[in-house]
Write a protein that holds these residues in place. Sequence first.
Motif, PDB file in Angstrom:
ATOM      1  N   UNK A 113       0.629  -1.280   0.069  1.00 43.08           N
ATOM      2  CA  UNK A 113       0.037   0.014   0.027  1.00 43.08           C
ATOM      3  C   UNK A 113       0.882   1.320  -0.005  1.00 43.08           C
ATOM      4  N   UNK A 114       1.808   1.092   0.908  1.00 42.03           N
ATOM      5  CA  UNK A 114       2.907   2.498   1.023  1.00 42.03           C
ATOM      6  C   UNK A 114       3.356   2.666  -0.117  1.00 42.03           C
ATOM      7  N   UNK A 115       3.965   1.486  -0.883  1.00 43.50           N
ATOM      8  CA  UNK A 115       4.908   1.780  -2.100  1.00 43.50           C
ATOM      9  C   UNK A 115       3.919   2.217  -3.363  1.00 43.50           C
ATOM     10  N   UNK A 116       2.712   1.804  -3.373  1.00 44.48           N
ATOM     11  CA  UNK A 116       1.736   2.358  -4.434  1.00 44.48           C
ATOM     12  C   UNK A 116       1.363   3.765  -4.395  1.00 44.48           C
ATOM     13  N   UNK A 117       1.531   4.221  -3.143  1.00 47.81           N
ATOM     14  CA  UNK A 117       1.024   5.371  -2.916  1.00 47.81           C
ATOM     15  C   UNK A 117       1.957   6.043  -1.826  1.00 47.81           C
ATOM     16  N   UNK A 118       2.987   6.517  -2.599  1.00 48.36           N
ATOM     17  CA  UNK A 118       4.311   7.346  -1.870  1.00 48.36           C
ATOM     18  C   UNK A 118       3.746   8.796  -1.535  1.00 48.36           C
ATOM     19  N   UNK A 119       3.717   8.911  -0.284  1.00 45.33           N
ATOM     20  CA  UNK A 119       3.131  10.070   0.218  1.00 45.33           C
ATOM     21  C   UNK A 119       4.462  11.398   0.063  1.00 45.33           C
ATOM     22  N   UNK A 120       4.028  12.596  -0.094  1.00 46.69           N
ATOM     23  CA  UNK A 120       4.707  13.629  -0.205  1.00 46.69           C
ATOM     24  C   UNK A 120       4.235  14.990   0.231  1.00 46.69           C
ATOM     25  N   UNK A 121       4.789  16.254   0.593  1.00 45.33           N
ATOM     26  CA  UNK A 121       6.344  16.104   0.179  1.00 45.33           C
ATOM     27  C   UNK A 121       7.319  15.797   1.293  1.00 45.33           C
ATOM     28  N   UNK A 122       8.369  15.539   0.875  1.00 45.55           N
ATOM     29  CA  UNK A 122       9.319  15.046   1.871  1.00 45.55           C
ATOM     30  C   UNK A 122      10.583  16.057   2.054  1.00 45.55           C
ATOM     31  N   UNK A 123      10.313  17.219   2.564  1.00 54.67           N
ATOM     32  CA  UNK A 123      11.112  18.311   2.633  1.00 54.67           C
ATOM     33  C   UNK A 123      12.014  17.795   3.678  1.00 54.67           C
ATOM     34  N   UNK A 124      13.428  18.378   3.496  1.00 57.61           N
ATOM     35  CA  UNK A 124      14.224  17.857   4.513  1.00 57.61           C
ATOM     36  C   UNK A 124      15.002  19.282   5.190  1.00 57.61           C
ATOM     37  N   UNK A 125      14.776  19.363   6.456  1.00 59.22           N
ATOM     38  CA  UNK A 125      15.124  20.315   7.312  1.00 59.22           C
ATOM     39  C   UNK A 125      16.448  20.345   7.729  1.00 59.22           C
ATOM     40  N   UNK A 126      17.428  21.084   7.080  1.00 59.82           N
ATOM     41  CA  UNK A 126      18.778  20.854   7.307  1.00 59.82           C
ATOM     42  C   UNK A 126      19.108  21.966   8.740  1.00 59.82           C
ATOM     43  N   UNK A 127      18.938  23.248   8.296  1.00 54.85           N
ATOM     44  CA  UNK A 127      19.218  24.064   9.201  1.00 54.85           C
ATOM     45  C   UNK A 127      18.142  25.266   9.640  1.00 54.85           C
ATOM     46  N   UNK A 128      18.499  25.552  10.892  1.00 53.85           N
ATOM     47  CA  UNK A 128      17.499  26.606  11.454  1.00 53.85           C
ATOM     48  C   UNK A 128      17.562  27.984  11.323  1.00 53.85           C
ATOM     49  N   UNK A 129      16.897  28.564  10.361  1.00 46.66           N
ATOM     50  CA  UNK A 129      17.614  29.601   9.766  1.00 46.66           C
ATOM     51  C   UNK A 129      17.405  31.226  10.691  1.00 46.66           C
ATOM     52  N   UNK A 130      16.134  31.125  11.682  1.00 48.32           N
ATOM     53  CA  UNK A 130      15.998  32.219  12.337  1.00 48.32           C
ATOM     54  C   UNK A 130      16.004  31.706  13.915  1.00 48.32           C
ATOM     55  N   UNK A 131      15.952  32.680  14.833  1.00 45.78           N
ATOM     56  CA  UNK A 131      15.659  32.550  16.261  1.00 45.78           C
ATOM     57  C   UNK A 131      14.305  32.019  16.277  1.00 45.78           C
ATOM     58  N   UNK A 132      13.995  31.072  17.218  1.00 48.71           N
ATOM     59  CA  UNK A 132      12.550  30.679  17.439  1.00 48.71           C
ATOM     60  C   UNK A 132      11.851  31.682  18.321  1.00 48.71           C
ATOM     61  N   UNK A 133      11.026  32.345  17.786  1.00 56.24           N
ATOM     62  CA  UNK A 133      10.017  33.452  18.482  1.00 56.24           C
ATOM     63  C   UNK A 133       9.489  33.170  19.889  1.00 56.24           C
ATOM     64  N   UNK A 134       9.774  33.744  21.009  1.00 55.45           N
ATOM     65  CA  UNK A 134       9.402  33.510  22.385  1.00 55.45           C
ATOM     66  C   UNK A 134       9.563  31.886  22.595  1.00 55.45           C
ATOM     67  N   UNK A 135      10.778  31.751  22.330  1.00 58.66           N
ATOM     68  CA  UNK A 135      11.202  30.265  22.765  1.00 58.66           C
ATOM     69  C   UNK A 135      11.067  29.744  24.228  1.00 58.66           C
ATOM     70  N   UNK A 136      11.601  30.777  24.961  1.00 59.52           N
ATOM     71  CA  UNK A 136      11.525  30.283  26.500  1.00 59.52           C
ATOM     72  C   UNK A 136      10.113  30.245  27.088  1.00 59.52           C
ATOM     73  N   UNK A 137       9.254  31.204  26.519  1.00 64.94           N
ATOM     74  CA  UNK A 137       8.002  31.173  27.147  1.00 64.94           C
ATOM     75  C   UNK A 137       7.242  29.900  26.457  1.00 64.94           C
ATOM     76  N   UNK A 138       7.281  29.601  25.247  1.00 63.96           N
ATOM     77  CA  UNK A 138       6.618  28.486  24.685  1.00 63.96           C
ATOM     78  C   UNK A 138       7.155  27.302  25.423  1.00 63.96           C
ATOM     79  N   UNK A 139       8.398  26.968  25.920  1.00 62.98           N
ATOM     80  CA  UNK A 139       8.998  25.910  26.373  1.00 62.98           C
ATOM     81  C   UNK A 139       8.399  25.926  27.803  1.00 62.98           C
ATOM     82  N   UNK A 140       8.040  26.785  28.418  1.00 59.81           N
ATOM     83  CA  UNK A 140       7.525  26.954  29.735  1.00 59.81           C
ATOM     84  C   UNK A 140       6.043  26.702  29.767  1.00 59.81           C
TER      85      UNK A 140
END
Length: 310
Positions: A113-140
């Motif tokens: 089933x999976x071979x016949x219906x290959x899902x996409x997209x398959x984006x590769x996230x290699x680098x984090x380009x920008x600081x994550x907004x409100x990072x400390x608040x979100x983690x808390x």
Amino acid sequence: MTPTTSPKLKILRERLSLPKPWDNVVIFLLNILIAIPIFIIAHQKLIDPEWWMESDRILLFLIILIVIQLILRLLKTVLIICIFIYLAALAWGTVFGGYGFYSVFEDYRSMVYSMADDPNPQDIIISKLLPFPNKSKIMDAVNFDNPKVRNFALMATTKHFTHVKGFKQYRRIIQCFAVFTEVRNRWNYVNDPKGKEYIAYASESLQHFSGDCDDHAILMSALVRAVGGTPRIIHTGGHLYPEMLIGKKADLENINYLIKEVLFKEESRGKEVHYHIDERGQIWLNLDYTAKYPGGPFMSEEILGALTFN
């Protein structure tokens, strides 16, 4: 001098041989079972010359059938022994618990089933380009160890998908999908106060199941982590949404089958399962509030950063 076969060896071969025409029937059925997945893999990997009426693919399938048929006929005697041992092992697993006939059926069906219906997209996230907004608040705010968060997650796991059998290795993921379902059924989108970025704790959002995209992402991440899953939040500039880790590429075919044929059959009918692949080859599934099923369409393709909760 012509070599001769010993009488004992002849008797052994006769006993291990199936009577005609059943030997040819067994070999043909094995050929079909082996040829289908091999053809699907070859079809995806080889360049398509786009012959008339897909005749190149028909020729490819016939070549695979012929080659496998010749190999199976050459190994016919050994093959019967291997089949007997294999069936005995499956019978043991079926009766006494473990890997049995039903497991083979599920594995083969999900693979094809999976071979016949290959899902996409398959984006590769290699680098984090920008600081994550409100990072400390979100983690808390992702307070997964809060008793209210944990108890709600447990309630969701007892309410959805408890009937699913045969996927023990993906029990945790199925429970995370149960949490996703319960939140999806309740969530109400409400904007933040005008001119202010309000970040609600997960335990706070449980009161009314209302908020904007970052509130939903925080709540889903906390709930997924509360039942042992690994979530992360994706930053796209004007939007935040949650994803969850489902494993490596080898796990994707089973998860794809679970979503489209077992757990979210109606919601995902005729649709694709969307995910991202990180730099370590791990698969992350979209759990946005806009998605009707895990792996639903992305609201935004742009990725500026990812915040993972291990």
